[in-house]
Design an enzyme around this catalytic site. Structure first.
Site, short mmCIF file in Angstrom:
data_model
loop_
_atom_site.label_atom_id
_atom_site.label_comp_id
_atom_site.label_asym_id
_atom_site.label_seq_id
_atom_site.Cartn_x
_atom_site.Cartn_y
_atom_site.Cartn_z
N ASP A 29 0.84 -1.19 0.00
CA ASP A 29 0.00 0.00 0.00
C ASP A 29 0.88 1.25 0.00
OD1 ASP A 29 -2.39 1.35 -0.08
OD2 ASP A 29 -2.67 1.35 2.09
N HIS A 51 -3.70 13.95 1.42
CA HIS A 51 -3.96 13.01 2.52
C HIS A 51 -2.76 12.95 3.46
CE1 HIS A 51 -5.23 9.40 4.66
NE2 HIS A 51 -4.08 8.83 4.36
N GLU A 111 -10.51 3.94 4.00
CA GLU A 111 -9.65 4.75 3.14
C GLU A 111 -10.05 4.49 1.69
OE1 GLU A 111 -5.51 4.09 4.21
OE2 GLU A 111 -5.66 5.64 5.75
N GLU A 150 -9.27 4.25 -1.89
CA GLU A 150 -8.05 4.04 -2.66
C GLU A 150 -8.37 3.37 -4.00
OE1 GLU A 150 -4.67 2.38 -0.73
OE2 GLU A 150 -5.24 3.05 1.27
N ASP A 187 -8.98 0.48 2.28
CA ASP A 187 -7.98 0.07 3.27
C ASP A 187 -8.51 0.45 4.66
OD1 ASP A 187 -5.68 -0.56 4.69
OD2 ASP A 187 -4.70 1.34 4.21
N ARG A 197 -7.55 3.68 13.65
CA ARG A 197 -6.70 4.86 13.90
C ARG A 197 -6.08 4.86 15.29
NH1 ARG A 197 -5.73 5.97 8.79
NH2 ARG A 197 -7.57 6.63 7.63
N GLN A 252 -3.32 2.36 15.21
CA GLN A 252 -2.28 2.92 14.33
C GLN A 252 -1.44 3.97 15.06
OE1 GLN A 252 -3.98 4.74 10.83
NE2 GLN A 252 -2.00 5.22 9.91
N LYS A 291 -3.95 -2.14 10.09
CA LYS A 291 -4.37 -2.25 8.69
C LYS A 291 -4.54 -3.69 8.25
CE LYS A 291 -3.32 2.20 7.55
NZ LYS A 291 -4.13 3.11 6.74
N THR A 318 -9.24 -5.67 4.07
CA THR A 318 -9.14 -4.74 2.94
C THR A 318 -10.18 -5.20 1.94
OG1 THR A 318 -6.75 -4.53 3.29
CG2 THR A 318 -7.60 -3.83 1.15
N GLU A 331 -9.85 12.55 8.22
CA GLU A 331 -9.63 13.86 7.62
C GLU A 331 -10.91 14.70 7.66
OE1 GLU A 331 -7.21 13.73 3.80
OE2 GLU A 331 -7.70 11.62 4.11
CA CA Z 1 -3.90 3.13 2.99
#
Ligand code: CA
Length: 431
Positions: free
Chosen positions: A132, A139, A204, A206, A238, A242, A245, A258, A262, A378
């Site tokens: 990834d 971002h 996420e 993507e 993804d 948080r 993370q 993560k 997915t 975000e």
């Molecule tokens: Ca990602």
């Protein structure tokens, strides 16, 4: 471009010719599927209108002897992906010819169609490795500001296509439902971490990049050949924990935050189908160019892909009331700081070998403006500014029962628009 891109070309299948169709004859994306609840084997198919053309059935029908079609007699798609751009292009031209108005084989091909509403999908390839990336500078800056307010964008960002090795075993196809992860979390002000269910679960938005031909170990792929190694693109979510993370990511990057799920869309739109929607690779004024091994005239001229992306949310309550998903953001793959060719060239520059069916993620695709943020962290400024949904519900992060839907579409005047379908995933309660 060739006759398969001809905007005048129409299919004898009426549903493929509707202006809103995701899968007109100019698209022909690949998936691996079967009829639901029949105990059949999964096999390759292409989408056309509201139908799937079963390539195993087509190969068995004797309509043509074609090596590229024989590579699609059984799923997953790795063998066909490995066969390279000439074989991909040959099969695309052959299928386009079978499906166009005036085809001599319409009746034989009709017997190989399965309504899309009757199929279930598998992950389209055996994904050996999944990497990834982090290709939206918007971002990276938004996230960096939350994790490191004084130092949002690290100095390597503008030179290195930043990535990490992800987990392939937990990649699922659209429709995936996954258990909310638990992990180590450091509560604010606490002395030591706790093991707890994630409280800051995010998506996420993507784009996935499926590798076609591999490269030999020790032999980098140059920019000029990079796209010959890319089979096509899909949508990729993804899912990200948080709070896990934030505690684990230094010094070696994401790990368990993560690794739990997915979700990808079932259809892979080929690079050839995307040809009419290419754009120049450009960066904002003041940004540096790329080192020579990541640069080419072709990349400057048309390295980017004009792919409109959006993410939508449907809560359990909305679902129970029959309310449609609400769009949370819109962005475009042209928001990427690096092109897909640059990702391949960089990934292999060390001599690392990519293999057919390997998957790359572009990283969360956020744009520069409000409304284009590709993750909840975000949109909500790290949870400080909750999102108010039309029905009165509020979200900072995802709750159990929430369904997230990614969508993608290429639109350009004078061309027939093509769609990517959807990548849909749902959060289940923690165990
Ligand atoms: Ca990602």
């Amino acid at each position: 471009m060739n006759e398969t891109h001809d905007p005048e070309r129409r299919s004898w299948l009426a549903s493929a010719n509707r202006p809103e169709a995701a899968f007109p004859i100019q698209n022909l994306p690949f998936a691996v599927l079967r009829r639901r609840e029949r105990g059949e084997r999964f096999r390759p198919a292409v989408a056309i209108g509201d139908q799937a053309l079963d390539l195993a059935a087509l190969a068995a029908s004797g309509v043509a002897q074609l090596a590229a079609l024989d590579a699609c007699r059984d799923g997953p798609l790795n063998d066909f992906m490995a066969s390279g751009p000439a074989a991909w292009s040959t099969l695309r031209a052959f299928l386009s010819d079978l499906l166009r108005v005036g085809s001599a084989h319409q009746h034989a091909v009709e017997r190989c169609l399965i309504p899309l509403e009757a199929v279930e999908f598998a992950v389209p390839a055996r994904i050996g490795d999944y990497t990834d990336f982090y290709t939206s500078i918007h971002h990276a800056t938004n996230i960096g500001r939350l994790f490191r307010p004084d130092n949002p964008l690290l100095p390597n960002y503008r030179w290195v296509p930043i990535g990490y090795h992800g987990r392939s075993s937990s990649i699922g196809v659209s429709g995936q439902a996954f258990v909310r992860p638990s992990g180590q979390i450091m509560p604010a002000g606490a002395e030591q971490p706790v093991l707890a269910p994630c409280q800051r679960l995010d998506y996420e938005l993507e784009v996935g990049v499926f590798i076609g031909q591999g490269n030999a170990l020790g032999q980098p792929v140059a920019m000029a050949q990079a796209e010959e190694h890319i089979f096509g693109l899909c949508l990729l979510n993804d899912w990200s924990a948080r709070d896990i993370q934030a505690w684990e990511y230094q010094p070696l990057g994401p790990f368990l935050a993560k690794s739990f799920a997915t979700t990808i869309s079932p259809w892979i739109v080929t690079m050839e189908a995307l040809q009419p929607f290419r754009s120049p690779w450009s960066r904002a004024a003041g940004e540096p160019g790329a080192l020579p091994y990541l640069a080419s005239a072709a990349n400057d001229a048309a390295g980017a892909v004009d792919l409109r992306l959006e993410v939508a949310l449907q809560t359990a309550r909305m679902r129970s009331r029959g309310e449609a998903a609400v769009t949370l953001s819109r962005s475009n793959l042209t928001d990427a700081y690096w092109t897909v060719a640059q990702l391949v060239a960089h990934h292999t520059v060390s001599g690392c070998n990519l293999q057919p069916g390997d998957l790359l993620g572009t990283g969360t695709m956020s744009g520069a403006s409000a409304g284009s943020e590709g993750a909840l962290i975000e949109i909500t400024r790290g949870g400080a500014e909750p999102v108010r949904l039309p029905g009165g519900e509020v979200r900072t992060f995802l709750e159990d029962g929430d369904t997230v839907i990614l969508r993608g579409r290429c639109v350009r005047p004078g061309q027939v628009s093509i769609g990517f379908g959807e990548a849909v995933g749902t959060v289940l309660p923690a165990r």
